[in-house]
Enzyme design. Structure first.
Site, PDB file in Angstrom:
ATOM      1  CG  HIS A 192      38.459  49.752  47.799  1.00  0.00           C
ATOM      2  ND1 HIS A 192      39.775  49.962  47.761  1.00  0.00           N
ATOM      3  CD2 HIS A 192      37.656  50.865  47.177  1.00  0.00           C
ATOM      4  CE1 HIS A 192      39.834  51.331  47.078  1.00  0.00           C
ATOM      5  NE2 HIS A 192      38.561  51.722  47.007  1.00  0.00           N
TER       6      HIS A 192
ATOM      7  NE  ARG B  58      29.920  55.781  43.217  1.00  0.00           N
ATOM      8  CZ  ARG B  58      31.086  55.873  42.983  1.00  0.00           C
ATOM      9  NH1 ARG B  58      31.961  56.347  43.897  1.00  0.00           N
ATOM     10  NH2 ARG B  58      31.910  55.372  42.021  1.00  0.00           N
TER      11      ARG B  58
ATOM     12  CG  ASN C  96      34.430  57.976  47.161  1.00  0.00           C
ATOM     13  OD1 ASN C  96      33.829  57.310  47.520  1.00  0.00           O
ATOM     14  ND2 ASN C  96      35.141  58.214  45.983  1.00  0.00           N
TER      15      ASN C  96
ATOM     16  CG  ASP D 134      38.037  51.097  43.525  1.00  0.00           C
ATOM     17  OD1 ASP D 134      37.211  51.522  44.289  1.00  0.00           O
ATOM     18  OD2 ASP D 134      38.992  51.536  42.822  1.00  0.00           O
TER      19      ASP D 134
ATOM     20  CG  HIS E 260      31.090  56.140  37.756  1.00  0.00           C
ATOM     21  ND1 HIS E 260      30.825  57.238  38.694  1.00  0.00           N
ATOM     22  CD2 HIS E 260      32.168  55.534  37.816  1.00  0.00           C
ATOM     23  CE1 HIS E 260      32.110  57.095  39.221  1.00  0.00           C
ATOM     24  NE2 HIS E 260      32.915  56.093  39.060  1.00  0.00           N
TER      25      HIS E 260
ATOM     26  N   GLY F 168      36.128  54.302  36.904  1.00  0.00           N
ATOM     27  CA  GLY F 168      35.443  53.224  38.006  1.00  0.00           C
ATOM     28  C   GLY F 168      35.036  52.161  37.275  1.00  0.00           C
TER      29      GLY F 168
HETATM   30  O1  DOR Z   1      38.255  54.331  39.744  1.00  0.00           O
HETATM   31  C1  DOR Z   1      38.190  54.675  40.693  1.00  0.00           C
HETATM   32  N1  DOR Z   1      36.832  55.170  41.064  1.00  0.00           N
HETATM   33  N2  DOR Z   1      39.031  54.820  41.647  1.00  0.00           N
HETATM   34  C2  DOR Z   1      38.837  55.605  42.829  1.00  0.00           C
HETATM   35  O2  DOR Z   1      40.018  55.830  43.588  1.00  0.00           O
HETATM   36  C3  DOR Z   1      37.508  56.096  43.207  1.00  0.00           C
HETATM   37  C4  DOR Z   1      36.334  55.412  42.512  1.00  0.00           C
HETATM   38  C5  DOR Z   1      35.154  56.106  42.717  1.00  0.00           C
HETATM   39  O3  DOR Z   1      34.585  56.394  43.439  1.00  0.00           O
HETATM   40  O4  DOR Z   1      34.670  56.086  41.521  1.00  0.00           O
HETATM   41 ZN    ZN Z   2      40.985  54.562  45.327  1.00  0.00          ZN
END
Ligand code: DOR
Ligand code: ZN
Length: 398
Positions: free
Chosen positions: A58, A62, A92, A280, A284, A295
């Site tokens: 996970h 980007r 995403n 995850d 950012h 995130g």
């Molecule tokens: O904290 C998160 N950031 N949870 C998510 O499900 C998406 C992710 C992101 O893409 O920044």
């Molecule tokens: Zn998620």
């Protein structure tokens, strides 16, 4: 490619503990034993531990479209510095990854970097529109996982259809479980309800279903119950949900939870009920974080956090940690990795377990310097990462 002999190292994976030498020829683990002598590059492994490198199901790199936050090059470099050599990237991006065109773009770019094996997830609905699953029919077998991660598929009929298609194509549906109508009222109810929904659809469709970033006690309980009934369910927990609670204010989705949840997740890991650790990794910019983007940039801190929290503080065995960071994610993804065995590709990580150090987020290789672990003291420093016998990261002299 250079052959490599690592001497006097503590070699550990999900099922073995051995102190000795390991010889890597043409990128493949060739021999494991005592006092091996070879005419090749030698690494002194004394005092260090060798594990199978980690596999992260996970990850957000980007790329395409949001490369000011991360790209495949910086993401790959960050991954290997965290001891990872296989990553599964989320869809995403901009555009959303919904076709083989985007998949191939990512895979080709990843191969060019050549540091990690990249798998690319495709969205469950086309461009995340919440309705259309017709794009799934056109995917080829390079795609192992479909996921709407970042959000959930709210319409249960659409999710059911997607699971049926995934079952047909032998793909995994990875669920970000969240009921968006309820998130404003209660993020816990929102996660719990959709975890249950996704499990019941998995039971009905018999599709391989992977529940992402489980964070609440109740969601974990639903998963444990589903597993006991033989439903085709696996799950992952993120390092931040193992190590932190909502005592600290840090925006991530799902949110940091209560101490009771954290303890329940740790206990579930100890009982072997959690299939894997997944970061995850969600990089950012500083500005995006200030504007509320959820995130954590987590791929560089995952091992030391899990090792410190689970092994040092909660006496999980290193074999078990290796299992949930390498072997299990490999098995779920259907890749022949995650163990130190003769004949396997030498995807390995050399670690100084006793090295205590402070996490410094501003020194991350990732473009995302966003971490709640900044300044935290941890054990376990990644010294060297090997991908198919090639040194893809090193923080030591040899
Ligand atoms: O904290 C998160 N950031 N949870 C998510 O499900 C998406 C992710 C992101 O893409 O920044
Ligand atoms: Zn998620």
């Amino acid at each position: 490619m250079e052959n490599l002999l690592i001497k006097n190292v503590n070699l550990i994976d999900c099922s073995q503990n051995f102190c000795g030498d390991i010889y890597i020829e043409d990128g493949i683990i060739n021999e494991i034993g005592m006092d091996l002598r070879k005419d090749c590059k030698v690494i002194n492994g004394r005092g260090l531990t060798l594990l199978p490198s980690f596999i992260d199901m996970h990850v957000h790199f980007r790329d395409p479209g949001l490369t000011y936050k991360e790209d495949i090059k910086t993401g790959s470099r960050a991954a290997v510095s965290g001891g990872y050599t296989t990553v599964n990237l989320m869809a995403n991006t901009k555009p959303v990854c919904s076709t083989m065109k985007e998949v191939n773009y990512v895979l080709e770019k990843g191969e060019k970097e050549g540091l990690v094996d990249i798998h690319q997830t495709v969205s469950i609905t086309k461009n995340f529109d919440g309705k259309d699953t017709s794009h799934i029919d056109k995917l080829d077998n390079k795609v192992k996982v479909i996921s709407e991660d970042g959000k959930d598929v709210m319409n249960s009929k659409v999710m059911m259809e997607a699971m049926m298609k995934a079952k047909e194509k032998d793909m995994i549906v990875m669920c970000h479980s969240e009921n968006h109508d309820l998130t404003i009222d209660d993020t816990r109810l929102s996660e719990n309800m959709m975890t249950w929904r996704n499990i019941t659809l998995a039971q009905f469709t018999k599709c391989k279903t992977h529940i992402a970033h489980v964070s609440t006690k109740e969601a974990m309980e639903y998963i444990i119950d589903a597993k006991s009934k033989g439903i085709n369910i696996t799950c992952e927990v993120a390092p931040h949900h193992i190590a932190l609670t909502d005592d600290i204010k840090y925006r991530v989705n799902p949110p940091l939870r209560k101490e009771e949840d954290r303890e329940f997740l740790v206990e579930s890991i100890k009982k072997g009920l959690v299939d894997c650790i997944a970061t995850d990794h969600a990089p950012h910019t500083k500005e995006d974080k200030l504007n509320g983007s959820p995130g954590i940039s987590g791929i560089e801190t995952s091992f030391p956090i899990c090792y410190t929290e689970l092994v040092r503080k909660n006496s999980l065995s290193l074999n078990m940690l290796s299992k949930i960071m390498s072997k299990n994610p490999a098995d779920i993804m259907g890749i022949n990795k995650g163990e130190i065995k003769i004949g396997k590709e030498a995807d390995l990580v050399l670690i100084d377990l006793d090295k205590k150090y402070k996490i410094e987020a501003d020194k991350f290789i990732s473009k995302g310097k966003n971490s709640p672990f900044d300044e935290m003291e941890v054990y376990g420093k990644i010294k060297c990462t090997l991908k198919k016998g090639n040194i893809v990261y090193k923080d030591m002299d040899f």
